[in-house]
Design an enzyme around this catalytic site. Sequence first.
Site, PDB file in Angstrom:
ATOM      1  CB  CYS A 117      -0.929   0.009   1.203  1.00  0.00           C
ATOM      2  SG  CYS A 117      -2.072  -1.362   1.202  1.00  0.00           S
ATOM      3  CG  HIS A 257      -3.047   3.582   2.266  1.00  0.00           C
ATOM      4  ND1 HIS A 257      -3.737   3.227   1.134  1.00  0.00           N
ATOM      5  CD2 HIS A 257      -2.998   2.479   3.050  1.00  0.00           C
ATOM      6  CE1 HIS A 257      -4.090   1.957   1.231  1.00  0.00           C
ATOM      7  NE2 HIS A 257      -3.652   1.474   2.381  1.00  0.00           N
ATOM      8  CG  ASN A 287      -6.776  -0.587   1.499  1.00  0.00           C
ATOM      9  OD1 ASN A 287      -6.055  -0.163   0.607  1.00  0.00           O
ATOM     10  ND2 ASN A 287      -6.306  -1.161   2.598  1.00  0.00           N
TER      11      ASN A 287
HETATM   12  O1  UT7 Z   1      -3.756  -1.093   3.638  1.00  0.00           O
HETATM   13  C1  UT7 Z   1      -2.661  -1.837   4.068  1.00  0.00           C
HETATM   14  C2  UT7 Z   1      -2.491  -1.792   5.533  1.00  0.00           C
HETATM   15  N1  UT7 Z   1      -3.618  -2.360   6.178  1.00  0.00           N
HETATM   16  C3  UT7 Z   1      -4.153  -1.739   7.220  1.00  0.00           C
HETATM   17  O2  UT7 Z   1      -3.691  -0.668   7.583  1.00  0.00           O
HETATM   18  C4  UT7 Z   1      -5.273  -2.428   7.935  1.00  0.00           C
HETATM   19  C5  UT7 Z   1      -5.140  -2.206   9.410  1.00  0.00           C
HETATM   20  N2  UT7 Z   1      -6.165  -2.907  10.171  1.00  0.00           N
HETATM   21  C6  UT7 Z   1      -7.445  -2.509  10.198  1.00  0.00           C
HETATM   22  O3  UT7 Z   1      -7.856  -1.583   9.509  1.00  0.00           O
HETATM   23  C7  UT7 Z   1      -8.366  -3.213  11.171  1.00  0.00           C
HETATM   24  O4  UT7 Z   1      -7.584  -4.051  11.998  1.00  0.00           O
HETATM   25  C8  UT7 Z   1      -9.491  -4.062  10.500  1.00  0.00           C
HETATM   26  C9  UT7 Z   1     -10.534  -3.121   9.909  1.00  0.00           C
HETATM   27  C10 UT7 Z   1      -8.902  -4.934   9.430  1.00  0.00           C
HETATM   28  C11 UT7 Z   1     -10.190  -4.913  11.549  1.00  0.00           C
HETATM   29  O5  UT7 Z   1     -10.695  -4.106  12.611  1.00  0.00           O
HETATM   30  P1  UT7 Z   1     -10.378  -4.470  14.128  1.00  0.00           P
HETATM   31  O6  UT7 Z   1     -11.089  -3.470  14.949  1.00  0.00           O
HETATM   32  O7  UT7 Z   1      -8.884  -4.560  14.254  1.00  0.00           O
HETATM   33  O8  UT7 Z   1     -11.086  -5.844  14.289  1.00  0.00           O
HETATM   34  P2  UT7 Z   1     -10.467  -7.270  14.737  1.00  0.00           P
HETATM   35  O9  UT7 Z   1      -9.638  -7.837  13.626  1.00  0.00           O
HETATM   36  O10 UT7 Z   1      -9.826  -7.106  16.077  1.00  0.00           O
HETATM   37  O11 UT7 Z   1     -11.771  -8.127  14.906  1.00  0.00           O
HETATM   38  C12 UT7 Z   1     -12.756  -7.801  15.879  1.00  0.00           C
HETATM   39  C13 UT7 Z   1     -13.927  -8.742  15.721  1.00  0.00           C
HETATM   40  C14 UT7 Z   1     -13.531 -10.209  15.632  1.00  0.00           C
HETATM   41  O12 UT7 Z   1     -14.526 -10.958  16.292  1.00  0.00           O
HETATM   42  P3  UT7 Z   1     -14.281 -11.498  17.801  1.00  0.00           P
HETATM   43  O13 UT7 Z   1     -13.044 -12.347  17.710  1.00  0.00           O
HETATM   44  O14 UT7 Z   1     -14.084 -10.269  18.632  1.00  0.00           O
HETATM   45  O15 UT7 Z   1     -15.523 -12.254  18.087  1.00  0.00           O
HETATM   46  C15 UT7 Z   1     -13.612 -10.500  14.162  1.00  0.00           C
HETATM   47  O16 UT7 Z   1     -13.891 -11.857  13.881  1.00  0.00           O
HETATM   48  O17 UT7 Z   1     -14.614  -8.435  14.508  1.00  0.00           O
HETATM   49  C16 UT7 Z   1     -14.784  -9.643  13.756  1.00  0.00           C
HETATM   50  N3  UT7 Z   1     -14.782  -9.293  12.335  1.00  0.00           N
HETATM   51  C17 UT7 Z   1     -15.912  -8.967  11.679  1.00  0.00           C
HETATM   52  N4  UT7 Z   1     -17.193  -8.888  12.056  1.00  0.00           N
HETATM   53  C18 UT7 Z   1     -18.101  -8.507  11.147  1.00  0.00           C
HETATM   54  C19 UT7 Z   1     -13.739  -9.229  11.489  1.00  0.00           C
HETATM   55  N5  UT7 Z   1     -14.168  -8.838  10.263  1.00  0.00           N
HETATM   56  C20 UT7 Z   1     -15.511  -8.687  10.358  1.00  0.00           C
HETATM   57  C21 UT7 Z   1     -16.499  -8.309   9.443  1.00  0.00           C
HETATM   58  N6  UT7 Z   1     -17.781  -8.218   9.876  1.00  0.00           N
HETATM   59  N7  UT7 Z   1     -16.222  -7.987   8.159  1.00  0.00           N
END
Ligand code: UT7
Length: 330
Positions: A117, A257, A287
């Site tokens: 990215c 970004h 993204n």
């Molecule tokens: O562009 C290149 C660089 N990439 C980035 O900068 C991405 C950086 N990361 C992020 O933007 C975030 O970490 C995400 C948007 C990818 C995820 O958000 P988060 O607040 O970090 O969520 P998480 O991965 O900690 O997941 C929280 C919960 C989990 O459920 P449990 O384990 O708490 O029950 C996931 O399974 O959210 C769940 N989850 C979803 N729920 C509904 C993960 N994806 C989804 C989804 N819909 N699409």
Amino acid sequence: MATGSIRSRISGTGHSVPQGILTNADLEKIVDTTDEWITTRTGIRERHKAGKDESLSKFAAEAGRQAIEMAGLKAEDLDLIILATVTMDQPIPATSCFVQEMLGAKKAAAFDMQAGCSGFVYALGVADQFIRTGTYGNVLVIGGEILTKFVDWADRATCVLFGDGCGAVLLTASEGDRGVLSTSLHADGSMADFITLPGGGSKIPVSHEMIDANLHTIKMKGNETFKIAVRSIESACRDAIAKAGLEPADVRWFVPHQANTRIINAVADRLGWPPEEIYLNIDRIGNTSAGSIPIALDEMVRAGKVSQNDVLLFAAFGAGLTWGSALVRW
Ligand code: UT7
């Protein structure tokens, strides 16, 4: 022009996205997710999605064509095309060579580069070196992706994030103090496993087994990436600003970004930038990795948001891990 006084001025911009749109409501029908989760966690409402017969070169060439037109130049005036992407048309040859042919940029050298990215910021930094040394006068920098063809549509943690599209800037050698002021590029391969597409290279070549093991799609440790992103972007921003002898308050536009509004707002908070100085289009574009900054910039330019002498700061973070920033006086 004496080489010491040459700067890379942005003489044109362009962008192109597929017509197809995938909304959060569409995704609710594909994976176990909700519009509410996606918008509150990421800021994304919809993203563009390429059709079956559309590949990266189509959008890269159109973005480039627009940038050349805005600059009032011809494709034959280009000396170099750099295409930053992780989603090339095919492994060989470089997609930039298809773009060179599509544009008719007969005398331009062309290569692709990969920095996840952060690809656009890296490509801008590389192009700037060619111009400052007096090697080239006109360099087309394109960033873009067709990520929707590389995501795992069963993985709700990644498939909701990515979209397709390309943006371009044309850098022209100029005298004066407008143009790229400084860049700050970084990488840390100890976190290479945070964002990957493991299969299809020389380590795990294409095979039925590789595909059965689902190694041909993007994997991301989102939460771990998130934690590193804010402080890395902040540090690259401060570095580029200091190198140019400026202060954070001198930045008129933060053009980040577009990975996650929470990351962007956290960085802006730390640097003291109010919401009206941040350009966001993540709600409509998602993204698009190396495409996100040049797409955002072209939208801003065409909407008349950027005035002469405005200082713009581009900053990105992504697979590698890589991160970086570039400061530009318009
Ligand atoms: O562009 C290149 C660089 N990439 C980035 O900068 C991405 C950086 N990361 C992020 O933007 C975030 O970490 C995400 C948007 C990818 C995820 O958000 P988060 O607040 O970090 O969520 P998480 O991965 O900690 O997941 C929280 C919960 C989990 O459920 P449990 O384990 O708490 O029950 C996931 O399974 O959210 C769940 N989850 C979803 N729920 C509904 C993960 N994806 C989804 C989804 N819909 N699409």
